[in-house]
Scaffold this active site. Sequence first.
Site, mmCIF file in Angstrom:
data_model
loop_
_atom_site.group_PDB
_atom_site.id
_atom_site.type_symbol
_atom_site.label_atom_id
_atom_site.label_comp_id
_atom_site.label_asym_id
_atom_site.label_seq_id
_atom_site.Cartn_x
_atom_site.Cartn_y
_atom_site.Cartn_z
ATOM 1 N N SER A 53 -0.819 9.462 12.908
ATOM 2 C CA SER A 53 -0.148 9.978 11.712
ATOM 3 C C SER A 53 -1.068 9.838 10.490
ATOM 4 O O SER A 53 -1.127 10.715 9.629
ATOM 5 C CB SER A 53 1.143 9.199 11.429
ATOM 6 O OG SER A 53 2.215 9.712 12.184
ATOM 7 N N LYS A 68 3.067 -3.291 11.706
ATOM 8 C CA LYS A 68 2.307 -2.426 12.599
ATOM 9 C C LYS A 68 1.112 -1.792 11.867
ATOM 10 O O LYS A 68 -0.017 -1.823 12.355
ATOM 11 C CB LYS A 68 3.264 -1.326 13.069
ATOM 12 C CG LYS A 68 2.860 -0.535 14.252
ATOM 13 C CD LYS A 68 3.865 0.587 14.527
ATOM 14 C CE LYS A 68 5.274 0.102 14.842
ATOM 15 N NZ LYS A 68 6.143 1.198 15.348
ATOM 16 N N LYS A 111 11.313 3.157 7.069
ATOM 17 C CA LYS A 111 11.961 3.812 8.205
ATOM 18 C C LYS A 111 13.176 4.560 7.686
ATOM 19 O O LYS A 111 13.766 4.173 6.673
ATOM 20 C CB LYS A 111 12.415 2.764 9.227
ATOM 21 C CG LYS A 111 12.655 3.322 10.606
ATOM 22 C CD LYS A 111 11.358 3.437 11.376
ATOM 23 C CE LYS A 111 11.552 3.925 12.786
ATOM 24 N NZ LYS A 111 10.334 3.683 13.576
ATOM 25 N N ASP A 147 -4.797 -1.671 10.816
ATOM 26 C CA ASP A 147 -5.557 -1.259 9.629
ATOM 27 C C ASP A 147 -5.276 0.176 9.205
ATOM 28 O O ASP A 147 -6.205 0.924 8.865
ATOM 29 C CB ASP A 147 -7.063 -1.443 9.852
ATOM 30 C CG ASP A 147 -7.469 -2.904 9.765
ATOM 31 O OD1 ASP A 147 -6.825 -3.650 9.002
ATOM 32 O OD2 ASP A 147 -8.415 -3.303 10.467
ATOM 33 N N LYS A 151 5.156 4.319 5.197
ATOM 34 C CA LYS A 151 5.121 5.184 6.376
ATOM 35 C C LYS A 151 6.114 4.704 7.418
ATOM 36 O O LYS A 151 6.332 3.512 7.572
ATOM 37 C CB LYS A 151 3.692 5.114 6.951
ATOM 38 C CG LYS A 151 3.372 6.148 7.961
ATOM 39 C CD LYS A 151 3.013 7.484 7.346
ATOM 40 C CE LYS A 151 2.931 8.576 8.387
ATOM 41 N NZ LYS A 151 4.258 9.091 8.784
ATOM 42 N N ARG A 165 0.868 -1.180 0.000
ATOM 43 C CA ARG A 165 0.000 0.000 0.000
ATOM 44 C C ARG A 165 0.900 1.224 0.000
ATOM 45 O O ARG A 165 1.994 1.211 0.575
ATOM 46 C CB ARG A 165 -0.870 0.034 1.240
ATOM 47 C CG ARG A 165 -1.955 -1.027 1.256
ATOM 48 C CD ARG A 165 -3.017 -0.651 2.266
ATOM 49 N NE ARG A 165 -3.863 -1.765 2.617
ATOM 50 C CZ ARG A 165 -4.834 -2.247 1.849
ATOM 51 N NH1 ARG A 165 -5.066 -1.719 0.665
ATOM 52 N NH2 ARG A 165 -5.569 -3.259 2.271
#
Length: 468
Positions: free
Chosen positions: A361, A92, A104, A97, A68, A64
């Site tokens: 976030s 995570k 990172k 979800d 992040k 996806r």
Amino acid sequence: MGELSFLDGVNRYYDEAVATLDLPPGLGEKIKQCNSVFMVRFPIGFRDGYRIFTGWRVVHSEHRLPVKGGIRYSPEVNQEEVEALAALMSYKCAVVDVPFGGAKGALKINPSEYTDGEMERITRRFARELVNKGYISPSLNVPAPDIGTGEREMAWMADEYLRMAPTDINAMACVTGKPVHEGGIAGRGEATGRGVQLGLREFFRHEKDVASAGLNGSLANKRVIIQGLGKVGYPAAKCLHEEDECRIVALIEHNGSLLNPAGIHIETARNWYREHGTFEGCPEGTYTSATRAVLEEECDILIPAAREGEITAENAGRIQAPLIAEAANGPITFAGHAILRAAGKVVIPDIYLNAGGVVVSYFEWIKNLSHIRFGRLGRRIEEARGDYIVDAIEKTSGQALPPDLAGKIRWGSNELDLVRSGLDDAMRIAYQQIREVLLSRKDIPDLRAAAYRVAIEKIARTNMEMGV
Ligand code: GLU
């Protein structure tokens, strides 16, 4: 069992969980590996000459987008550590979800050696290097704070991106964890710590789970030890102390600890530490120069909220806490975890318990894309509806409602209320999914294995449905 590296440990947890799934050959291996690693070296000129800095941005899974994960500033960081942390981000996000892949970043630096102005120059330069290669982008790759970084660094990075892409209407969504007035969101600062509280609350809603740790009752009066009074540990300690009536019996920092069996007042201890740089002399408890050894003190819940590798094969056998809540990323090594598991301890794993940061976030990113504060449109309608309800009850009953109850009914949700509500929902649902797997499968030994299985299953499904 010998110690594995952080990355090998994460991969072993992965391997054990993936073996319980029936994935098409090769898919498990594909999900496990990091997709790409960007390493950059750049010079910054100082009065006494140039210094070269090394940074990384690792992308683990792009099932996806955007991917992040935070950017860490630390003198000890290395590529393998960033790879492990990137993998944890993918798992995570899947567990709670959040529709992002995992990444990172890190810069090898000791921020305390530089002035604010120098940190700004270094951060802006690092951001430029990342933006240039597509490693900061609202649609592809969205960093956030981690150890050694915070709102300040995120504001510099966002501004740097904006300068480089002035026509990008969604520029502010290129990083999260920004100051509230610069495109940030209410509640992001406390989010990881509050997520730890909300995760523990959900755990304590399940009597059977609480009993499996040899505990009973609610969070109230539970004796808690917290390691790290920073971005995660402080809000976790504060929420648990002020809202759940936990007794914080020890606080561990890198230069000493504070102990008080009757419970430490968090705000006072934190203010003391901020002012003096040590717990020494703090009237809230007894000071000791011991640090890691305090993890072994008697308590009900141990919350390591500092960094990875704190509970290892060396000290795991001496941990007395029956319940260990992983607020940091990877605070227990693979070998340490095996010892805790054999001793019947319950570990609430990092890929679930510290996901509150990335959940909020995600809300911040949505806020930036929608260019409007949450609650801005509907808050006064909610309030007006509350007024009607209070009026209707009072008129029909002929009695005035108690003011605190009337106040609650009249309340229109602001951004902070909505963020906390969304975070609570994410933490509750994720825990229920994890425990469901643990309870229904004989081949899943603990909450960590269950959380990994939940994560892998979701990532694999996306890979299969969308193509790899
Ligand atoms: N650095 C945090 C973490 O490890 C937050 C990541 C994010 O918000 O993207 O989860």
